[in-house]
Write a protein that holds these residues in place. Sequence first.
Motif, PDB file in Angstrom:
ATOM      1  N   PRO A   1       2.701 -20.085  40.635  1.00  0.00           N
ATOM      2  CA  PRO A   1       1.787 -20.950  41.396  1.00  0.00           C
ATOM      3  C   PRO A   1       2.375 -21.450  42.719  1.00  0.00           C
ATOM      4  CG  PRO A   1       1.785 -21.581  39.093  1.00  0.00           C
ATOM      5  CD  PRO A   1       2.897 -20.576  39.273  1.00  0.00           C
ATOM      6  N   LYS A   2       3.622 -21.883  42.706  1.00  0.00           N
ATOM      7  CA  LYS A   2       4.231 -22.388  43.943  1.00  0.00           C
ATOM      8  C   LYS A   2       4.475 -21.251  44.928  1.00  0.00           C
ATOM      9  CE  LYS A   2       6.032 -25.495  46.595  1.00  0.00           C
ATOM     10  NZ  LYS A   2       6.757 -26.705  46.325  1.00  0.00           N
ATOM     11  N   ALA A   3       4.928 -20.098  44.443  1.00  0.00           N
ATOM     12  CA  ALA A   3       5.140 -18.946  45.320  1.00  0.00           C
ATOM     13  C   ALA A   3       3.815 -18.496  45.936  1.00  0.00           C
ATOM     14  CB  ALA A   3       5.798 -17.807  44.547  1.00  0.00           C
ATOM     15  N   SER A   4       2.748 -18.531  45.161  1.00  0.00           N
ATOM     16  CA  SER A   4       1.418 -18.165  45.672  1.00  0.00           C
ATOM     17  C   SER A   4       0.965 -19.144  46.743  1.00  0.00           C
ATOM     18  CB  SER A   4       0.397 -18.130  44.532  1.00  0.00           C
ATOM     19  OG  SER A   4       0.725 -17.143  43.596  1.00  0.00           O
ATOM     20  N   ALA A   5       1.230 -20.430  46.526  1.00  0.00           N
ATOM     21  CA  ALA A   5       0.863 -21.441  47.523  1.00  0.00           C
ATOM     22  C   ALA A   5       1.628 -21.227  48.827  1.00  0.00           C
ATOM     23  CB  ALA A   5       1.133 -22.838  46.973  1.00  0.00           C
ATOM     24  N   ILE A   6       2.901 -20.846  48.719  1.00  0.00           N
ATOM     25  CA  ILE A   6       3.712 -20.570  49.910  1.00  0.00           C
ATOM     26  C   ILE A   6       3.120 -19.382  50.671  1.00  0.00           C
ATOM     27  CG2 ILE A   6       5.978 -19.753  50.708  1.00  0.00           C
ATOM     28  CD1 ILE A   6       6.027 -22.664  49.809  1.00  0.00           C
ATOM     29  N   LEU A   7       2.783 -18.309  49.961  1.00  0.00           N
ATOM     30  CA  LEU A   7       2.214 -17.140  50.627  1.00  0.00           C
ATOM     31  C   LEU A   7       0.822 -17.423  51.184  1.00  0.00           C
ATOM     32  CD1 LEU A   7       4.689 -15.521  49.765  1.00  0.00           C
ATOM     33  CD2 LEU A   7       3.135 -13.618  49.466  1.00  0.00           C
ATOM     34  N   ASP A   8       0.045 -18.237  50.507  1.00  0.00           N
ATOM     35  CA  ASP A   8      -1.246 -18.642  51.066  1.00  0.00           C
ATOM     36  C   ASP A   8      -1.046 -19.343  52.402  1.00  0.00           C
ATOM     37  OD1 ASP A   8      -3.040 -17.634  49.208  1.00  0.00           O
ATOM     38  OD2 ASP A   8      -3.093 -19.477  48.007  1.00  0.00           O
ATOM     39  N   ASN A   9      -0.051 -20.213  52.472  1.00  0.00           N
ATOM     40  CA  ASN A   9       0.227 -20.918  53.714  1.00  0.00           C
ATOM     41  C   ASN A   9       0.675 -19.959  54.810  1.00  0.00           C
ATOM     42  OD1 ASN A   9       2.475 -22.396  55.473  1.00  0.00           O
ATOM     43  ND2 ASN A   9       0.871 -23.857  54.910  1.00  0.00           N
ATOM     44  N   VAL A  10       1.563 -19.055  54.487  1.00  0.00           N
ATOM     45  CA  VAL A  10       2.104 -18.105  55.468  1.00  0.00           C
ATOM     46  C   VAL A  10       1.012 -17.161  55.991  1.00  0.00           C
ATOM     47  CG1 VAL A  10       3.682 -16.129  55.716  1.00  0.00           C
ATOM     48  CG2 VAL A  10       4.459 -18.215  54.600  1.00  0.00           C
ATOM     49  N   THR A  11       0.082 -16.779  55.109  1.00  0.00           N
ATOM     50  CA  THR A  11      -0.963 -15.810  55.479  1.00  0.00           C
ATOM     51  C   THR A  11      -2.277 -16.478  55.870  1.00  0.00           C
ATOM     52  OG1 THR A  11      -1.728 -15.564  53.199  1.00  0.00           O
ATOM     53  CG2 THR A  11       0.017 -14.052  53.951  1.00  0.00           C
ATOM     54  N   ASN A  12      -2.231 -17.787  56.105  1.00  0.00           N
ATOM     55  CA  ASN A  12      -3.431 -18.525  56.496  1.00  0.00           C
ATOM     56  C   ASN A  12      -4.542 -18.368  55.456  1.00  0.00           C
ATOM     57  OD1 ASN A  12      -4.699 -20.311  58.210  1.00  0.00           O
ATOM     58  ND2 ASN A  12      -5.540 -18.709  59.531  1.00  0.00           N
ATOM     59  N   HIS A  13      -4.168 -18.326  54.197  1.00  0.00           N
ATOM     60  CA  HIS A  13      -5.096 -18.256  53.050  1.00  0.00           C
ATOM     61  C   HIS A  13      -6.007 -17.024  53.104  1.00  0.00           C
ATOM     62  CE1 HIS A  13      -3.911 -22.297  51.755  1.00  0.00           C
ATOM     63  NE2 HIS A  13      -3.824 -22.538  53.036  1.00  0.00           N
ATOM     64  N   PHE A  14      -5.449 -15.912  53.567  1.00  0.00           N
ATOM     65  CA  PHE A  14      -6.244 -14.693  53.733  1.00  0.00           C
ATOM     66  C   PHE A  14      -6.897 -14.251  52.428  1.00  0.00           C
ATOM     67  CE2 PHE A  14      -6.848 -10.091  53.919  1.00  0.00           C
ATOM     68  CZ  PHE A  14      -7.574  -9.968  55.093  1.00  0.00           C
ATOM     69  N   TYR A  15      -6.110 -14.175  51.355  1.00  0.00           N
ATOM     70  CA  TYR A  15      -6.669 -13.677  50.094  1.00  0.00           C
ATOM     71  C   TYR A  15      -7.424 -14.749  49.304  1.00  0.00           C
ATOM     72  CZ  TYR A  15      -4.600  -9.154  50.859  1.00  0.00           C
ATOM     73  OH  TYR A  15      -4.294  -7.930  51.384  1.00  0.00           O
ATOM     74  N   ALA A  16      -7.427 -15.958  49.787  1.00  0.00           N
ATOM     75  CA  ALA A  16      -8.312 -16.976  49.213  1.00  0.00           C
ATOM     76  C   ALA A  16      -9.741 -16.740  49.728  1.00  0.00           C
ATOM     77  CB  ALA A  16      -7.840 -18.368  49.579  1.00  0.00           C
ATOM     78  N   ARG A  17      -9.843 -16.083  50.891  1.00  0.00           N
ATOM     79  CA  ARG A  17     -11.150 -15.813  51.507  1.00  0.00           C
ATOM     80  C   ARG A  17     -11.608 -14.373  51.317  1.00  0.00           C
ATOM     81  NH1 ARG A  17      -8.412 -18.214  55.891  1.00  0.00           N
ATOM     82  NH2 ARG A  17      -8.435 -16.198  56.886  1.00  0.00           N
ATOM     83  N   CYS A  18     -10.669 -13.465  51.172  1.00  0.00           N
ATOM     84  CA  CYS A  18     -11.004 -12.037  51.080  1.00  0.00           C
ATOM     85  C   CYS A  18     -10.600 -11.501  49.705  1.00  0.00           C
ATOM     86  CB  CYS A  18     -10.277 -11.251  52.170  1.00  0.00           C
ATOM     87  SG  CYS A  18     -10.727 -11.762  53.828  1.00  0.00           S
ATOM     88  N   ASP A  19     -11.412 -10.633  49.171  1.00  0.00           N
ATOM     89  CA  ASP A  19     -11.172 -10.060  47.849  1.00  0.00           C
ATOM     90  C   ASP A  19     -10.060  -9.012  47.923  1.00  0.00           C
ATOM     91  OD1 ASP A  19     -11.303  -9.081  45.281  1.00  0.00           O
ATOM     92  OD2 ASP A  19     -13.410  -8.482  45.388  1.00  0.00           O
ATOM     93  N   MET A  20      -9.009  -9.209  47.155  1.00  0.00           N
ATOM     94  CA  MET A  20      -7.887  -8.262  47.142  1.00  0.00           C
ATOM     95  C   MET A  20      -8.324  -6.875  46.671  1.00  0.00           C
ATOM     96  SD  MET A  20      -4.670 -10.387  45.606  1.00  0.00           S
ATOM     97  CE  MET A  20      -3.289  -9.484  46.281  1.00  0.00           C
ATOM     98  N   ASP A  21      -9.275  -6.834  45.747  1.00  0.00           N
ATOM     99  CA  ASP A  21      -9.722  -5.553  45.203  1.00  0.00           C
ATOM    100  C   ASP A  21     -10.441  -4.696  46.244  1.00  0.00           C
ATOM    101  OD1 ASP A  21      -8.674  -6.227  42.719  1.00  0.00           O
ATOM    102  OD2 ASP A  21     -10.546  -7.178  42.081  1.00  0.00           O
ATOM    103  N   LYS A  22     -10.969  -5.329  47.280  1.00  0.00           N
ATOM    104  CA  LYS A  22     -11.709  -4.601  48.313  1.00  0.00           C
ATOM    105  C   LYS A  22     -10.888  -4.377  49.577  1.00  0.00           C
ATOM    106  CE  LYS A  22     -16.128  -6.316  46.679  1.00  0.00           C
ATOM    107  NZ  LYS A  22     -17.275  -7.164  46.948  1.00  0.00           N
ATOM    108  N   ASP A  23      -9.681  -4.925  49.618  1.00  0.00           N
ATOM    109  CA  ASP A  23      -8.839  -4.795  50.804  1.00  0.00           C
ATOM    110  C   ASP A  23      -8.019  -3.506  50.731  1.00  0.00           C
ATOM    111  OD1 ASP A  23      -7.831  -5.562  53.265  1.00  0.00           O
ATOM    112  OD2 ASP A  23      -6.258  -6.814  52.418  1.00  0.00           O
ATOM    113  N   ASN A  24      -7.417  -3.158  51.843  1.00  0.00           N
ATOM    114  CA  ASN A  24      -6.554  -1.988  51.961  1.00  0.00           C
ATOM    115  C   ASN A  24      -5.418  -2.086  50.941  1.00  0.00           C
ATOM    116  OD1 ASN A  24      -4.013  -0.733  53.011  1.00  0.00           O
ATOM    117  ND2 ASN A  24      -5.416   0.034  54.553  1.00  0.00           N
TER     118      ASN A  24
END
Length: 132
Positions: free
Chosen positions: A27-50
Amino acid sequence: MPYLTYEEFKELIDVDIDGQQFNNLLPKASAILDNVTNHFYARCDMDKDNSWRVNKFKQALCAQIEYFHSLGATTFEEINNAPQTFSAGRTSVSNASRYNPSGANESKPLVAEDVFIYLEGTGLLFRGVGVW
């Protein structure tokens, strides 16, 4: 839904972390990556991404989990809580810096440097204004 399963983690990285430790650090590592990536995968579906970009994101997440595990800490305060000097009787030990002539320690970052290695070139580090 978590970004990474324990099975994926074991496939991507060869580190001795058990399932319980993984579940505690994710959970904490995911929160760090959300911050670094500007919450990209919180808004976009990973299953539909490249799939290449998703794999790079998951590798970065593994690197962050490994970083937390190796330090034994998940907060900035815990990571940087080592004393500058300590004494026991007549013996004194100093944790001198390699980079600072005064001997003061630099603080360690909360984000693992390897995260940026994996995310570079994926577009996930973009900090401009985007239209979603």
